[in-house]
Structures are given as C-alpha cells and as structure tokens.
Design a protein around this motif. Structure first.
Motif, short mmCIF file in Angstrom:
data_model
loop_
_atom_site.label_atom_id
_atom_site.label_comp_id
_atom_site.label_asym_id
_atom_site.label_seq_id
_atom_site.Cartn_x
_atom_site.Cartn_y
_atom_site.Cartn_z
N LEU A 1 0.82 -1.13 0.07
CA LEU A 1 0.05 -0.02 -0.13
C LEU A 1 0.93 1.24 0.14
O LEU A 1 0.46 2.10 -0.53
N THR A 2 2.15 1.20 0.84
CA THR A 2 2.86 2.39 0.63
C THR A 2 3.26 2.73 -0.59
O THR A 2 3.43 3.81 -1.01
N SER A 3 3.84 1.54 -1.45
CA SER A 3 4.12 1.77 -2.88
C SER A 3 3.18 2.25 -3.75
O SER A 3 3.48 3.02 -4.75
N VAL A 4 1.99 1.47 -3.46
CA VAL A 4 0.85 2.33 -4.37
C VAL A 4 0.50 3.72 -3.97
O VAL A 4 0.21 4.47 -4.99
N LEU A 5 0.31 3.94 -2.96
CA LEU A 5 0.33 5.47 -2.42
C LEU A 5 1.52 6.32 -3.17
O LEU A 5 1.34 7.53 -3.71
N ARG A 6 2.90 5.71 -3.21
CA ARG A 6 3.73 6.74 -3.94
C ARG A 6 3.59 6.62 -5.27
O ARG A 6 3.78 7.84 -5.98
N ALA A 7 2.82 5.59 -6.04
CA ALA A 7 2.54 5.73 -7.21
C ALA A 7 1.41 6.78 -7.59
O ALA A 7 1.59 7.47 -8.56
N CYS A 8 0.36 6.66 -6.71
CA CYS A 8 -0.57 7.78 -6.87
C CYS A 8 0.01 9.09 -6.84
O CYS A 8 -0.58 10.08 -7.33
N THR A 9 1.08 9.22 -5.74
CA THR A 9 1.64 10.70 -5.48
C THR A 9 2.37 11.24 -6.80
O THR A 9 2.14 12.28 -7.08
N GLY A 10 3.05 10.15 -7.47
CA GLY A 10 3.73 10.41 -8.74
C GLY A 10 2.86 11.15 -9.65
O GLY A 10 3.30 11.91 -10.63
N LEU A 11 1.52 10.56 -9.72
CA LEU A 11 0.69 11.11 -10.94
C LEU A 11 -0.21 11.68 -10.42
O LEU A 11 -1.13 12.17 -11.10
N ALA A 12 -0.19 12.31 -9.18
CA ALA A 12 -1.29 13.27 -8.63
C ALA A 12 -2.52 12.79 -8.73
O ALA A 12 -3.41 13.40 -9.31
N LEU A 13 -2.81 11.25 -8.47
CA LEU A 13 -4.01 10.76 -8.73
C LEU A 13 -4.59 10.79 -7.48
O LEU A 13 -4.85 9.81 -6.48
N LEU A 14 -5.44 11.84 -7.12
CA LEU A 14 -6.09 11.71 -5.89
C LEU A 14 -7.18 10.94 -5.59
O LEU A 14 -7.56 10.14 -4.69
N GLU A 15 -8.10 10.81 -6.81
CA GLU A 15 -9.37 9.95 -6.85
C GLU A 15 -9.01 8.34 -6.45
O GLU A 15 -9.53 7.56 -5.35
#
Length: 630
Positions: free
Chosen positions: A263-277
């Motif tokens: 989940l930490t890695s997935v959040l990092r990926a969301c952060t990189g793409l600014a995918l809030l949803e």
C-alpha cells in the motif's frame, strides 16, 4: 541426564582437567546452569558457568545457545563476550553450530570484526557460517566483501542456499554482478523460491531495470504477497507509476491482500501521478492499519502532492504518533501549496513537540520562506540551522536561499551566496539563479548562469528554453532563433507543454497543438466560450509570454491553446458542478495562464488546483494561494 554425562566424559579428557566432583555433583552443576539459562537470569547463569569452567565441565550446545540468545535479546555485549571466552577456554573448539550462533550474536551487536574473527578460526564452515557473514556484510553495505565471500564459498565447495542468494543480491553494484549470481541461482535450481525471486526483483529495480524485474516476476507459476510487493515497489521507486498501478490491479484480481509495504508503494505511485481519486480508494484499504506510521506518512504526502490540503491536514491531525518524516512532509506540503505562514507555524509546533528537525525539515522551512518572500525569516533559519540543530547547509538549502534572494531582487547577494557555498554548485543551483534572472529581467547574469548550467548539463533542454524565454520577453527574436538553431544542431528538443486531468478514474492528457483527444472539438468550443466570457470581465491576453516572433491575433491564438487551458475546459465539461478541478502540468505555468485561471475560478465559482514542477497553485474566487509571488 545421560546426555549431560556423555558430554562431560567426552570433554574432560580433551581439556586434560582433573575433576574432583562426583558424577552427581557435576550433574547438579550442569542442571543449575541450564535452569538459570532458561530462566534468562544472566548474572546467575554466568556465575554457574564459572563454576562449570573451574571444574572442566561443559553443558550441551542447546543450553549455551539459549544463553547467547538471552544475551542478544538483552543487548548484554559484555556478558556475550564472557560466554564466547568460556567456549574457547583452554583451547577448546566449540561445535560448528555454537560458533554460528556466536557469529550471529556479534553480527547483531554490530561487532562485525569479532564475528569475522570467529569465522576465520573455524576449522570447518557450513552454509550457515558463510551465509551469516555474507548477510552481515550486505546489510552493512560492505558490498565488495559480501561478493568476495560468495566467491570463496563456492571455491570451498559449499553450495549457497536461498538465504545466501537473497542476501548477496543486495550487494550487487551492477548488472554484471546480478547476471553472474542469477546464473548461479538457476544452476542450483533455486529460481522458483519466493525469497530469491523477491530479492532478484528488488535488485533489478534498485539498478533501474524494472523491465528485467517484471520478466522475473512473470516467470512465476504462482504468486506470493512478498513478490507482488517487490514488483509493485520496484516500478513505483523507478517513477513508473502507471505500471505500478496496473500491477496493483492485477494483484487484486489475483486475490492477494495488500499489506502495508504494498500500500505504501501504491500510494507513492498515486503521488507521482497526482491521482487523488485513486489515492482515496487506496486510503480505504488502509483503515485496518489506522495507526501505521509509515502508511500515514505516505498518505499525508499523497494528499499534499495531490493538492488536497484538507485531507492532508485531517490525516496529520489524527495521527497518534508522528516522527520527523511526518512533520517534514506536512511542512513541505503546506509550503509547496502556498501556505507558507501555516508551514512556519507548524515548524514551531514541531519544535515544541520535542521532535528534532532534520535537513529535509529545514528545506521545507526555507521553501516556505522562498515562496512567500520572507527574506528575514529565510536568513534566520538558514544561518541558525547549524547552530541550533547541527545541520550543515546542503545544495537544497542554498538553492532555496538563492531563489528567495533572486525573487527579492537581490541578485548580487544571490550570486555572492552561490560562490560561498560549502559544496560545489550543481546544475540545479545555477538553474535556480537563471530562473531568478528571468523574474528580474537581468539578461547579462542570465547568460552567465545559463552557460554554467550547460557546462554541467549540456543536454538540458529546460535551460535553453528558459534562456529563450528571457530573450523573448525582451523581444530579442534574433537571439531566440539563435538558441533554437543551436538546439537543433545538437539534437535537443524542447519538451512540449502537457497537462493531465483525472476524470472518472481515467487520466486525460492534453498537449499544446495536439488534436488527438476524442473530445477535442467540444473542448476547444468550451475554451473559446470561456475566453470570450473572461474577456467580458477584463481578461487581456499577456502576449509577452508568447515565445514566438508573432504579432497581434497570432500571439493571442498561441496563448489560447496552452495545455492547462485545454485541461480546464475539459474539466468544466465533464466534472460535476462544484467539484475541484485538479490539473498536473509538466512545465511551469506561464503568467498569462496564471491570470487566466484566477479569473476563471471567480467566473465559474470553482476551485482549481494546478501542480507544476515547482509548486502548487490553488485558484479560488479570483485569487491564488501563491499570492502572485512565484
């Protein structure tokens, strides 16, 4: 009882000690020693051990192993040394099993030299002996030694096991090392082991080869949570966020439950793409780990970098435990989003909490000062960081101060500070000065700074573009053309402006001049309508931001199709009324677009957030969070 007596009978003659105790007395001594060991009473166990030694009596290996583990768990280094001396007393050679346990103890005590000394004294070594030392050197990042021991191990004919390979893979400094070890893994038939595969994936990712990591992953017959975490984390850390998220979806379809690390890695990926949803969907999975510090830190970072400060503040305020990363992330997030005063207040709260700032914290503080034009505060924090917190200024700190001084019009002071840097200025530092020159219109210094950047990074398209912008702002079109010719001659292409917007769990990209989007006709129509309405309330295109030698309507038309304006029009077409429009941009927002978005936020009664490579702009009711200081 028979086992104890057998040990005594074997060891007595070897040590050539004369024992005056009867068999029953010897048994009592051993039993007493054993009892204290298993009771984890180290002082009494050592006293009993002295009695054993004085009478030439030894207990069994399992009992000594228990005592060593007890010393290890209680961090009793001195007592562990006493046990080691006892086992080697009078030339006695402990069994291989016990030496391995002793080596492990010294490794855990970070006494690597002592561990290696025992290793060198061993008359015979097994795979555990070798693996213990290889793993120790690998964890201590003494990578050459770990690799050297693997070679010696193979020469002695000892076959590595899965733990050996899992450990030594962490010490690979290049692909040649990995290839060699990978061949050994295949030769030993260990390539299907989950720990080996996970280590292979990790090392490929560390060396920037996520595709090789994916090949190893795809060869698996069955999956495993550990390996899923490794492959997702590998793509996330290599900034391949799209691929990381696709793998996460595959993981869920395969029926695996995401653990904290995944989940930490997935959040990092969301952060990189600014995918809030998507980040908010991941947040749902985190509720069962409500007070996990690492996950909460990742959540705060994700919300900050997605421009959702309300959510970031909520997660941060609900954290029962905070470390320096928590505070630093929130301080930097507030600063980047234009809330500098709040960031500085939070820094004071951090100090009051007793948490000591680190160098990243101070970067966030100086960033806040830089983005709010707080020159005196910036100087105070910069000059006091060494005295108050023992933190030596790094390039990032100097960069913030140079940016702050440059924006304040103090270019001479900025240059002076740059030349006083304790570390050598890099391309980023000179580029910061170049950006300040653009703001102040200092062409002479800009040319000097650009020359320095190009010396350090000859293929940096951004520097050529920035210098071209400076010439364009001064209407020096011949110089602009000269820069472009030079870029063409050396094969450097300017990165086209691109903006992304998330709608309905999908990312939509808009590039200036590109008409490939399926709704581009409607988008252009909506944008034209918006521009017409904005002109009605006073919007005048700022044509000095057009970087072409054009005139009149041509210049206005060039501004009209900037990628962020297209993304905004698409957001207005597709997102529900009242929903925040969030746009990510690969290039810094220009002055015309900044004015445009301020007016659009007021006209549409809409909150708009733009994330560019430098900072975040929150537009609402005709104002921007940056206070027009950017």
């Amino acid at each position: 009882m028979k086992s104890v007596m057998r040990k005594i009978k074997v060891l007595g003659p070897v040590l050539n000690l004369r024992c005056s105790y009867s068999s029953s007395d010897q048994t009592l001594l051993v039993n007493e020693f054993t009892r204290f060991c298993y009771q984890r009473n180290i002082p009494r166990a050592l006293k009993a051990m002295d009695s054993l030694q004085s009478h030439g009596i030894w207990a069994d290996c399992e009992t000594y192993s228990e005592l060593i583990k007890c010393c290890l768990s209680q961090r009793a280094v001195h007592e562990g040394n006493l046990v080691c001396r006892h086992l080697y007393f009078n030339g006695h050679q402990p069994m291989m099993f016990l030496v391995n346990v002793l080596m492990n103890m010294y490794v855990k005590f970070n006494l690597l030299n002592d561990a290696h000394h025992l290793f060198d004294k061993m008359p015979e070594r097994n795979v555990v002996s070798w693996t213990t030392m290889i793993s120790a050197y690998s964890k201590c990042k003494i990578h050459n030694k770990a690799l050297e021991l693997l070679v010696l191990m193979l020469r002695e004919g000892v076959r590595p096991n899965v733990y050996t390979y899992s450990s030594v893979l962490r010490s690979c400094n290049g692909m040649s090392d990995v290839r060699m070890i990978h061949c050994g893994i295949i030769k030993e038939g260990l390539e299907s082991d989950v720990f080996v595969r996970s280590a292979l994936i990790d090392v490929f990712a560390k060396l920037g080869e996520p595709e090789d990591a994916l090949s190893v992953f795809d060869e698996m017959v069955t999956g495993d949570g550990i390996v899923w975490n490794s492959i997702i984390g590998g793509f996330a850390q290599n900034n391949k966020s799209d691929e990381a998220l696709k793998l996460f979806k595959r993981m869920k379809i395969a029926g695996f439950t995401a653990e904290q690390a995944t989940l930490t890695s997935v959040l990092r990926a969301c952060t990189g793409l600014a995918l809030l949803e998507l980040g908010m969907q991941v947040h749902v999975h985190i509720f069962k780990y409500d007070q996990d510090l690492i996950l909460n830190n990742a959540l705060v970072d994700m919300y900050c970098k997605s421009g959702s400060l309300e959510d970031a503040r909520r997660v941060f305020s609900q954290m029962k435990e905070r470390d320096v990363i928590s505070w630093s992330t929130m301080i930097s997030g507030l600063a980047q989003n234009g809330y500098s005063e709040e960031a500085l207040k939070l820094f004071e709260s951090m100090k009051s909490s007793g948490t000591k700032p680190n160098y990243i914290t101070i970067v966030g503080v100086l960033f806040a000062c830089s983005h709010a034009g707080l020159l005196e505060d910036g100087w105070y924090h910069f000059r006091s960081m060494k005295k108050l917190y023992g933190i030596d200024p790094r390039r990032e700190h100097y960069g913030c101060m140079i940016d702050l001084l440059g924006k304040a019009g103090k270019l001479d002071d900025a240059v002076k500070l740059l030349h006083e840097m304790e570390c050598e200025p890099d391309a980023v530092t000179w580029r910061t000065l170049l950006g300040a020159c653009r703001v102040q219109g200092n062409m002479v210094l800009a040319e000097y700074a650009a020359k320095k950047v190009i010396e350090l990074d000859p293929e940096d398209a951004g520097t050529y573009t920035l210098l071209s912008n400076i010439y364009a702002n001064s209407q020096k079109w011949d110089s602009v053309e000269e820069i472009r010719t030079r870029m063409r001659d050396i094969g450097i292409k300017k990165e086209p402006g691109c903006s992304w917007i998330e709608v309905g769990k999908q990312i939509h990209a808009f590039i200036i001049g590109d008409k490939s989007h399926p709704q581009i006709v409607e988008v252009n129509k909506k944008l034209n309508q918006l521009i017409h309405r904005l002109i009605g309330i006073g919007y005048v295109p700022e044509t000095n931001f057009v970087l072409h030698d054009l005139e009149g309507e041509q210049m206005e038309d060039s501004l009209r199709h900037h990628s962020e304006k297209l993304a905004l029009a698409f957001g207005l077409l597709t997102l529900p009324i009242g929903k925040v429009i969030r746009i990510r941009k690969n290039l810094r927002i220009c002055g015309d677009c900044h004015v445009f978005f301020k007016l659009a936020s007021k006209l549409e009664n809409r909150s708009i957030v733009i994330r560019d490579p430098i900072r975040y702009h929150h537009f609402q009711d005709g104002k921007c969070s940056c206070g027009d200081y950017w």
